[in-house]
Scaffold this active site. Structure first.
Site, mmCIF file in Angstrom:
data_model
loop_
_atom_site.group_PDB
_atom_site.id
_atom_site.type_symbol
_atom_site.label_atom_id
_atom_site.label_comp_id
_atom_site.label_asym_id
_atom_site.label_seq_id
_atom_site.Cartn_x
_atom_site.Cartn_y
_atom_site.Cartn_z
ATOM 1 N N HIS A 1 8.258 -31.034 -26.823
ATOM 2 C CA HIS A 1 8.145 -31.718 -25.583
ATOM 3 C C HIS A 1 6.802 -31.667 -24.950
ATOM 4 C CE1 HIS A 1 12.277 -33.431 -25.921
ATOM 5 N NE2 HIS A 1 12.742 -32.453 -25.776
ATOM 6 N N CYS B 1 0.887 -1.099 0.082
ATOM 7 C CA CYS B 1 0.009 -0.016 0.180
ATOM 8 C C CYS B 1 0.861 1.053 -0.048
ATOM 9 C CB CYS B 1 -1.048 0.171 1.231
ATOM 10 S SG CYS B 1 -1.895 -1.638 1.570
ATOM 11 N N LYS C 1 3.044 -2.518 -7.496
ATOM 12 C CA LYS C 1 4.625 -2.369 -7.898
ATOM 13 C C LYS C 1 5.479 -3.107 -6.951
ATOM 14 C CE LYS C 1 7.823 -0.471 -10.424
ATOM 15 N NZ LYS C 1 8.021 -1.032 -11.459
ATOM 16 N N ARG D 1 1.613 1.676 -5.828
ATOM 17 C CA ARG D 1 1.823 0.581 -4.681
ATOM 18 C C ARG D 1 0.629 -0.102 -4.640
ATOM 19 N NH1 ARG D 1 6.442 1.193 -1.730
ATOM 20 N NH2 ARG D 1 5.373 0.201 -0.194
ATOM 21 N N LYS E 1 5.286 -9.914 -19.338
ATOM 22 C CA LYS E 1 4.707 -8.504 -19.776
ATOM 23 C C LYS E 1 3.428 -8.557 -20.372
ATOM 24 C CE LYS E 1 7.677 -5.640 -18.303
ATOM 25 N NZ LYS E 1 7.816 -6.689 -17.188
ATOM 26 N N ASN F 1 0.632 -0.393 6.177
ATOM 27 C CA ASN F 1 1.017 -1.058 4.840
ATOM 28 C C ASN F 1 1.800 -2.345 5.488
ATOM 29 O OD1 ASN F 1 2.219 -1.920 2.575
ATOM 30 N ND2 ASN F 1 4.099 -0.773 2.873
ATOM 31 N N GLY F 2 1.105 -3.545 5.169
ATOM 32 C CA GLY F 2 1.710 -4.890 5.650
ATOM 33 C C GLY F 2 0.780 -5.659 6.287
ATOM 34 N N GLU G 1 10.487 -13.144 -20.169
ATOM 35 C CA GLU G 1 9.854 -11.625 -20.063
ATOM 36 C C GLU G 1 8.862 -11.025 -20.791
ATOM 37 O OE1 GLU G 1 10.238 -9.669 -17.627
ATOM 38 O OE2 GLU G 1 9.946 -7.748 -18.343
ATOM 39 N N TRP H 1 -3.685 -1.820 -1.480
ATOM 40 C CA TRP H 1 -3.768 -3.101 -2.199
ATOM 41 C C TRP H 1 -4.312 -4.197 -1.109
ATOM 42 C CZ3 TRP H 1 -1.417 -7.899 -1.938
ATOM 43 C CH2 TRP H 1 -1.611 -8.853 -3.195
ATOM 44 N N GLU I 1 0.738 -9.589 -17.729
ATOM 45 C CA GLU I 1 0.550 -8.572 -16.745
ATOM 46 C C GLU I 1 -0.243 -7.206 -17.430
ATOM 47 O OE1 GLU I 1 4.756 -6.702 -15.557
ATOM 48 O OE2 GLU I 1 3.477 -6.800 -14.160
HETATM 49 O O1 M6R Z 1 10.925 -4.733 -6.801
HETATM 50 P P1 M6R Z 1 11.155 -5.982 -7.401
HETATM 51 O O2 M6R Z 1 12.213 -5.892 -8.406
HETATM 52 O O3 M6R Z 1 11.638 -6.948 -6.294
HETATM 53 O O4 M6R Z 1 9.890 -6.558 -7.908
HETATM 54 C C1 M6R Z 1 9.848 -7.931 -8.341
HETATM 55 C C2 M6R Z 1 8.711 -8.202 -9.024
HETATM 56 O O5 M6R Z 1 7.509 -8.157 -8.266
HETATM 57 C C3 M6R Z 1 8.504 -7.293 -10.350
HETATM 58 O O6 M6R Z 1 9.774 -7.637 -11.037
HETATM 59 C C4 M6R Z 1 7.239 -7.706 -11.075
HETATM 60 O O7 M6R Z 1 7.392 -9.060 -11.654
HETATM 61 C C5 M6R Z 1 6.894 -6.721 -12.085
HETATM 62 N N1 M6R Z 1 5.635 -6.033 -12.022
HETATM 63 C C6 M6R Z 1 7.089 -7.380 -13.630
HETATM 64 O O8 M6R Z 1 6.930 -6.266 -14.693
#
Ligand code: M6R
Length: 612
Positions: free
Chosen positions: A507, A2, A607, A27, A488, A100-101, A484, A74, A491
């Protein structure tokens, strides 16, 4: 997970609070709320949904008072409703808390507080803290700081908490345990927030806080104490990011802006890393030549996109430094019995430095005697602070939830580490290091070249917008790129996407190919082991089964069977991920735009994931 912001000073508090929340919305964005320090009884407004819902609810009757706290959520405990949104208040509505937490013992606290007559209205873990603090404050004759100290002793879990009380509205009290909180030191005004982006417009002076440190701030004072009430010396630092870095700067979305910032981010991360006598300069590693030579193993731990940078580390470090590298998803690491000893170097990779899975893995590694080096983009965040050494990337603030420039700079950091280790342990000659470093310096220009020619790719992407599956193929160093690309797309476009190693296709995954299934293949660079030919065979295999194939290939590379070829500049094979990833970012971005998705704040995500 959050975003939290607190303000006390001469401004009408709703202005810095809402502005701060806007900067922190990455966040968490399923509800938002503020509490303003109106004397007598606090002004509270909170709304489910995006911050704009809260803004619409704040009409002209908004009190012009000078302190307050704000939260963007969040959800963990309790769905995203108006009632579950923060702040949470005590029964007099004089005390408000944002959090937050996770409070792990909230059920037990709630039962105790209900037995004492407190009435709860939400399903959150946070509300218990509001009631608890309220009782403790009365016991401490109105001293909110002392109440916070006792509350923290009674809480289990991870948390950042900010609290305000209507009887002394200009005082904001905060605390952190395993969750971020920074103090912004202004002139006649002070701030607290999850991230400096929230107050960077007002001040560049910040204070980092240790575990369980309690901050009591008024417009003119900041007092930091530990759980025993002893004064703690403030660790002040200058914020190097500028305010414009946290704004869209004319781009439609932060993600697009951040994609276009990649040449600079990569260049900044490379600055000053080669000495006149061709030595890679990485003093931050704090490792002597003997310690480097005695390394037997490296384990990389990371999550999501950062994990893909970790996969690149395996290829680069094994090739250059001849040290075996394991790459592990951080959330899995500590739940097996990883073999760690002083000859193991743990490399943690995290953009935010706050990802709980990575943090817990780091703690586990340290407890087992491992040495931890962190690659991070966020100054003074928790993971670097708990690591033995930190290599900061210089991507600047990454606001879009989808990671772009952070990844490329993480990969650059990994290359620098690989070159340094290889040079020190004698696996690489100085001249090889010099030549590779020169090639690294060419990468920003090459990324720019790709970005100058992305328009046709954006048009092409639109023709795929209605497909529900997209597959990505890579081999060798192109494999993490494929993963990757798929992450992308998932998400951002909410499309089923998978990345596969080209050789693995036959396979099982090839059964997914149907008439018109888009397949994006990354043609290996260089011609080691004829991998490019093997990928060309994979392309024929999927094409024969009806796939529409897009190939990412170096300029001049021979390609067959592709409906479209996206050319990237030639670079040494190991550096290909820095270039090949860029068109995939643009592809995912455009797909999200065409499908009408929220690019910067995709559904269900946040994030920085500060829960396990
Ligand atoms: O802040 P971090 O690099 O530790 O975050 C890791 C993942 O949560 C982050 O890379 C996530 O997969 C991204 N949203 C991908 O685009």
């Amino acid at each position: 997970m959050c975003g939290i912001v607190g303000y006390t000073g001469p401004q009408s508090a709703s202005i810095p609070l809402i502005e701060g929340l806007r900067r922190l919305e990455y966040r968490g964005y399923d509800s938002a709320g503020i509490a303003l320090g109106t004397p007598g009884k606090l002004f509270i407004e909170k709304k489910a949904g995006k911050l704009s819902n809260l803004e619409n609810a704040l009409d002209a009757t908004l009190p012009n008072v000078h302190s307050g706290i704000g939260h963007t959520r969040w959800a963990t405990h309790g769905g995203p409703t108006d009632t579950n949104a923060h702040p949470h208040v005590d029964n007099d509505e004089k005390l408000a808390v944002i959090h937050n937490g996770i409070i792990e013992n909230y059920t037990e606290l709630r039962a105790q507080l209900e037995a004492k007559g407190h009435k709860f209205s939400s399903e959150t873990d946070t509300e218990s803290v509001a009631h608890l603090l309220s009782d403790l404050r009365k016991e401490h004759e109105g001293d909110l700081t002392a109440a916070m100290r006792d509350a923290v002793k009674a809480l289990r879990g991870s948390f950042t908490l900010l609290a305000i009380h209507a009887d002394k509205p200009d005082v904001v009290v905060g605390v952190r345990r395993n969750s971020p909180l920074v103090v912004g030191v202004g002139k006649g005004e002070n701030f607290m927030a999850s991230d400096v982006a929230a107050f960077i417009e007002y001040t560049k002076h910040a204070i980092e806080l240790g575990q369980d440190e309690i901050v009591t701030m008024t417009p003119t004072s900041i007092e930091i104490t530990d759980l025993e009430g002893k004064s703690v010396k403030a660790k002040e630092y200058e914020i190097s990011w500028d305010a414009s870095a946290a704004q869209k700067g004319g781009f439609a979305h932060f993600m697009l802006k951040e994609i276009f910032e990649q040449p600079k981010a990569v260049a900044d991360t490379l600055i000053g890393r080669l000495s006149d006598n061709n030595q890679i300069l990485l003093d931050e590693l704090h490792m002597s030549a003997d310690e480097i030579r005695s390394l037997k193993k490296i384990t990389v731990i990371a999550c999501g996109t950062a994990y893909h940078a970790g996969m690149v580390a395996k290829y680069a470090i094994e090739k250059w430094a001849k040290i075996p590298v394991d790459v592990e998803i951080a959330s899995e690491f500590r739940y097996r019995d990883p073999i760690i000893d002083p000859s193991t170097l743990i490399i943690a990779i995290s953009q935010s430095g706050e990802t709980m899975d990575t943090l817990m893995a780091v703690r586990h590694a340290k407890a087992a005697g491992g040495r931890v080096l962190t690659i991070c983009n966020t100054n003074s965040s928790t993971i670097p602070r708990e690591s033995d050494a930190v290599l900061y990337t210089h991507a600047g603030p990454e606001i879009a939830v989808a990671s772009t420039k952070a990844l490329l700079t993480q990969i650059i950091a990994v290359y620098l580490i690989g070159l340094h280790l290889g040079q020190v342990n004698g696996s690489l000659k100085d001249t090889e290091v010099r030549d590779l470093y020169k090639e690294l310096l060419e990468l920003p220009g090459k990324i720019e070249q790709i970005l100058e020619t992305v328009e046709p790719l954006r048009e092409l992407t639109r023709t795929f917008a209605h497909n529900n599956t997209v597959l990505f193929l890579g081999r060798n160093i192109g494999y993490p790129v494929a993963l990757e690309g798929a992450l992308k797309l998932k998400e951002l476009a909410y499309i089923h996407a998978e990345g596969f190693a080209g050789g693995e296709l036959k396979h099982g995954p090839i059964a997914l190919i149907d008439q018109g299934t888009p397949v994006i293949a990354i043609l290996p660079a260089g011609h080691e082991h004829s991998l490019d030919e093997k990928m060309l065979s994979n392309i024929q295999e999927v094409k024969a089964r009806g796939a529409r194939v897009i190939v990412i290939a170096e300029e001049g590379a021979h390609v067959e069977g592709a409906e479209h070829v996206i050319r990237i500049p030639v670079a040494p094979a190991l550096f290909q991920p820095v270039l090949a990833t860029v068109p995939l970012q643009v592809f995912a971005y455009e797909m999200a735009v065409v499908r009408g998705n929220d690019v910067d704040q995709p559904r269900n995500l946040a994030k920085s994931v500060t829960v396990e």
